[in-house]
Design a protein around this motif. Sequence first.
Motif, PDB file in Angstrom:
ATOM      1  N   ARG A 102       0.828  -1.200   0.000  1.00 18.25           N
ATOM      2  CA  ARG A 102       0.000   0.000   0.000  1.00 18.25           C
ATOM      3  C   ARG A 102       0.865   1.255   0.000  1.00 18.25           C
ATOM      4  NH1 ARG A 102      -5.396   0.832   2.475  1.00 18.25           N
ATOM      5  NH2 ARG A 102      -5.704   3.039   2.964  1.00 18.25           N
ATOM      6  N   THR A 103       1.917   1.244   0.814  1.00 20.23           N
ATOM      7  CA  THR A 103       2.837   2.376   0.839  1.00 20.23           C
ATOM      8  C   THR A 103       3.549   2.542  -0.499  1.00 20.23           C
ATOM      9  OG1 THR A 103       3.195   2.159   3.225  1.00 20.23           O
ATOM     10  CG2 THR A 103       4.890   3.321   1.968  1.00 20.23           C
ATOM     11  N   ARG A 104       3.955   1.419  -1.106  1.00 26.81           N
ATOM     12  CA  ARG A 104       4.630   1.488  -2.410  1.00 26.81           C
ATOM     13  C   ARG A 104       3.677   2.036  -3.472  1.00 26.81           C
ATOM     14  NH1 ARG A 104       6.695  -3.977  -5.033  1.00 26.81           N
ATOM     15  NH2 ARG A 104       7.229  -4.337  -2.839  1.00 26.81           N
ATOM     16  N   TYR A 105       2.442   1.549  -3.460  1.00 29.22           N
ATOM     17  CA  TYR A 105       1.444   2.040  -4.407  1.00 29.22           C
ATOM     18  C   TYR A 105       1.236   3.548  -4.266  1.00 29.22           C
ATOM     19  CZ  TYR A 105      -3.252   3.230  -6.033  1.00 29.22           C
ATOM     20  OH  TYR A 105      -4.318   3.865  -6.621  1.00 29.22           O
ATOM     21  N   LEU A 106       1.031   4.020  -3.059  1.00 25.50           N
ATOM     22  CA  LEU A 106       0.835   5.457  -2.848  1.00 25.50           C
ATOM     23  C   LEU A 106       2.086   6.242  -3.230  1.00 25.50           C
ATOM     24  CD1 LEU A 106      -1.169   5.368   0.499  1.00 25.50           C
ATOM     25  CD2 LEU A 106      -2.034   6.041  -1.750  1.00 25.50           C
ATOM     26  N   GLY A 107       3.239   5.625  -3.057  1.00 22.80           N
ATOM     27  CA  GLY A 107       4.469   6.269  -3.519  1.00 22.80           C
ATOM     28  C   GLY A 107       4.484   6.448  -5.021  1.00 22.80           C
ATOM     29  N   MET A 123       4.061   9.815  -9.796  1.00 15.08           N
ATOM     30  CA  MET A 123       3.408  10.108 -11.078  1.00 15.08           C
ATOM     31  C   MET A 123       2.775  11.490 -11.064  1.00 15.08           C
ATOM     32  SD  MET A 123       1.582   6.413 -11.719  1.00 15.08           S
ATOM     33  CE  MET A 123       2.552   4.912 -11.885  1.00 15.08           C
ATOM     34  N   ALA A 124       2.126  11.837  -9.958  1.00 14.78           N
ATOM     35  CA  ALA A 124       1.491  13.140  -9.864  1.00 14.78           C
ATOM     36  C   ALA A 124       2.542  14.256  -9.876  1.00 14.78           C
ATOM     37  CB  ALA A 124       0.643  13.230  -8.592  1.00 14.78           C
ATOM     38  N   THR A 125       3.617  14.048  -9.164  1.00 14.71           N
ATOM     39  CA  THR A 125       4.673  15.059  -9.095  1.00 14.71           C
ATOM     40  C   THR A 125       5.325  15.270 -10.449  1.00 14.71           C
ATOM     41  OG1 THR A 125       5.122  14.486  -6.786  1.00 14.71           O
ATOM     42  CG2 THR A 125       6.845  15.680  -7.975  1.00 14.71           C
ATOM     43  N   LYS A 159       6.277  19.810 -17.485  1.00 20.96           N
ATOM     44  CA  LYS A 159       6.851  18.605 -18.095  1.00 20.96           C
ATOM     45  C   LYS A 159       5.907  17.981 -19.108  1.00 20.96           C
ATOM     46  CE  LYS A 159       9.154  14.242 -16.898  1.00 20.96           C
ATOM     47  NZ  LYS A 159      10.464  14.596 -17.486  1.00 20.96           N
ATOM     48  N   LEU A 160       4.619  17.880 -18.742  1.00 24.74           N
ATOM     49  CA  LEU A 160       3.650  17.245 -19.638  1.00 24.74           C
ATOM     50  C   LEU A 160       3.227  18.180 -20.764  1.00 24.74           C
ATOM     51  CD1 LEU A 160       1.870  14.706 -20.119  1.00 24.74           C
ATOM     52  CD2 LEU A 160       0.116  15.814 -18.723  1.00 24.74           C
ATOM     53  N   GLY A 161       3.139  19.477 -20.475  1.00 24.62           N
ATOM     54  CA  GLY A 161       2.648  20.437 -21.449  1.00 24.62           C
ATOM     55  C   GLY A 161       3.397  20.450 -22.769  1.00 24.62           C
ATOM     56  N   PRO A 162       4.735  20.475 -22.742  1.00 23.17           N
ATOM     57  CA  PRO A 162       5.456  20.464 -24.027  1.00 23.17           C
ATOM     58  C   PRO A 162       5.177  19.223 -24.873  1.00 23.17           C
ATOM     59  CG  PRO A 162       6.903  21.214 -22.267  1.00 23.17           C
ATOM     60  CD  PRO A 162       5.637  20.721 -21.614  1.00 23.17           C
ATOM     61  N   VAL A 163       4.989  18.079 -24.217  1.00 25.57           N
ATOM     62  CA  VAL A 163       4.653  16.854 -24.961  1.00 25.57           C
ATOM     63  C   VAL A 163       3.289  17.026 -25.619  1.00 25.57           C
ATOM     64  CG1 VAL A 163       4.289  14.371 -24.803  1.00 25.57           C
ATOM     65  CG2 VAL A 163       5.994  15.472 -23.336  1.00 25.57           C
ATOM     66  N   ALA A 164       2.319  17.505 -24.843  1.00 27.13           N
ATOM     67  CA  ALA A 164       0.976  17.717 -25.388  1.00 27.13           C
ATOM     68  C   ALA A 164       0.989  18.746 -26.507  1.00 27.13           C
ATOM     69  CB  ALA A 164       0.038  18.161 -24.269  1.00 27.13           C
ATOM     70  N   GLN A 165       1.760  19.783 -26.363  1.00 28.00           N
ATOM     71  CA  GLN A 165       1.807  20.835 -27.380  1.00 28.00           C
ATOM     72  C   GLN A 165       2.384  20.320 -28.693  1.00 28.00           C
ATOM     73  OE1 GLN A 165       0.640  24.233 -26.639  1.00 28.00           O
ATOM     74  NE2 GLN A 165       0.510  24.040 -28.864  1.00 28.00           N
ATOM     75  N   ARG A 190      -5.640  18.135 -10.743  1.00 28.62           N
ATOM     76  CA  ARG A 190      -5.364  16.781 -10.240  1.00 28.62           C
ATOM     77  C   ARG A 190      -4.061  16.770  -9.444  1.00 28.62           C
ATOM     78  NH1 ARG A 190      -7.414  12.582  -8.260  1.00 28.62           N
ATOM     79  NH2 ARG A 190      -6.898  10.524  -9.053  1.00 28.62           N
ATOM     80  N   HIS A 191      -3.075  17.480  -9.916  1.00 30.03           N
ATOM     81  CA  HIS A 191      -1.790  17.593  -9.223  1.00 30.03           C
ATOM     82  C   HIS A 191      -1.998  18.138  -7.817  1.00 30.03           C
ATOM     83  CE1 HIS A 191       2.021  19.733  -8.215  1.00 30.03           C
ATOM     84  NE2 HIS A 191       2.609  18.741  -8.863  1.00 30.03           N
ATOM     85  N   ALA A 192      -2.749  19.211  -7.715  1.00 31.34           N
ATOM     86  CA  ALA A 192      -2.983  19.836  -6.416  1.00 31.34           C
ATOM     87  C   ALA A 192      -3.779  18.915  -5.497  1.00 31.34           C
ATOM     88  CB  ALA A 192      -3.718  21.160  -6.599  1.00 31.34           C
TER      89      ALA A 192
END
Length: 593
Positions: free
Chosen positions: A508-513, A518-520, A527-533, A573-575
Amino acid sequence: MKKFIFLLCSVSLVGQAIPPPDNFPGGGNPGFGAGGPGGPGRGGFGPTMQETKLVAQFDQNGDKLLNADERAAAREFHLTNKARRGGPGGRFPGGRGGRGGEQEPTGPGEKLTLADVNVFGPESLYDTATLRTLFIDFTDAGWEKEMEDFYRTDVDVPAKLSVDGKTYREVGVHFRGNSSYMMVGASRKRSLHVSIDYSDEEQNLLGFRALNLLNSHEDASFLRAPLYSFVSQQYIPTPKVNFVRVVIGGENWGIYASAEHFNKDFLKSRFGTSKGARWKVPGSPGGRGGFAYLGDDLAAYKRIYDIRSKDDDASWWKLIRVTKIIEQTEPEKLEAALAPVFDVDGALKFIALDTVFANGDGFWTRTSDYTIGEDKEGRLHMIPHDMNETFSFGGGPGGPGGFGGRGGRGPGGPGGQNGPDRRDGAPGAPRGEQDGARGPGGLAGADGGRGFPPPGGDRGGPGGFPGGGRGPGGFFGGGGGVQLDPLAVLKNSNAVIAQKLLAVPALRTRYLGYVREMATTWLDWAKLGPVAQRYHDLIDADVKRDTRKLESYEAFVTSLDGPRGLKAFADQRHAFLLGHEAIKALPATTVSP
């Protein structure tokens, strides 16, 4: 959320086919006025409609294909029997025209030839910076109607394929998908499967023997599947997705997302062998593909898991062995017991990805719409499949077209509440009547987190669909959105693998990690924006001139930075995730992907 309308036609209650909404028992359309009491029993939903096998029956010359005469005979037989059975057809309520509904007619696409497009060389078929053009030419001008008639059968319509100036003769083409087909009218972009090796098992396109060309249904950005695939590949084996331009009969049909097919070639490239067992868990609102142990009767598993490799008992026993270990092993011994036969760490990452990116069709809520593959060591892996409803804002009850009310467990319950705003920013469907009476059977709606309970749930009354129990998401699963709890999968009693793994404190701890990492990393728009653009810019001009797209060009333009665009999802979602108590309580150690 509109996907569930088709599923009413394609799933079963206690083994009995559910008729399409226009013929719903009692004469009503659920969510659109009084309806009947529903079908018998309380068994919930089964898998989606099985493919009708016609090739073996009508293959007179033994070549395992159907020529024009054989297809004509098979088509007449199939249509006659489908009419006798009352098979799916007609318009669906509240949708954008599914099979002849209320969509506006399309205009013809521009004429294109090889001289009008870029020609590529050795670049990978799934290179995300490459926009290839696929020229498909059918012999018969009535190809679209023929493919409609053979939908959900094993019959392909032959065609010629030309790519980068090279011609591939006798490929096979059929329409694919559930709601991406049923909710899209004729002459508009519908998803395609192309078998390159249709008539020659050695024929391939840059090393690949099949193509899945997706119409990006319900995704005005076109980017959700490619983006999710890109991120998921950083963690687990995942089909690659990029873009292609499709020209049919010399006419431009616009941009399709091209997704790598889950076949022997996929296993070979990821796991070093093409001989492993493979399963697809078909999309189902009451899916039970959560690795529950169902006893030692193979038939119980065959109703849920669709084997795509050789259908032998040995393969099925590999799957049953995993479910039995999950069921019967003490928590502190579970990871060690599973390690030789199942990728535990990969499963944690699979569920984390599914949840972090709020997959509206995800395992966390439906325990279906994914695949299972075996590596050369004999371990089974959970692999993403349906990715176009990721980055989902979710929403409340119904959807565009408003289907089902809150509760509404009576005979069909009238009306639904407002559907969520569409992803292109347009308002959702208008509110229907008030909530339905709570009587036996009937359909249950959703109210935010109150979703469809597991099959056989106790909230449904003696007939018809289960009632409006507090499931993990919206109606028929779905829901989720930017405030989806990172542990939402635990609310789904069908997700047995998640229930068991996350009951182990260390796992459970590993999963939440993984959720935090992933969120960070990937919900950071820097980081994601340039890929999407880059993806957006690659297809911008083509989307603008596409006469057969399913959403407006304006919706595409605002799909990155609009109020319900990808950036807004990532930021919110990040927040939410990094502010969640379960994430904040984690130790400060980092988790490597």
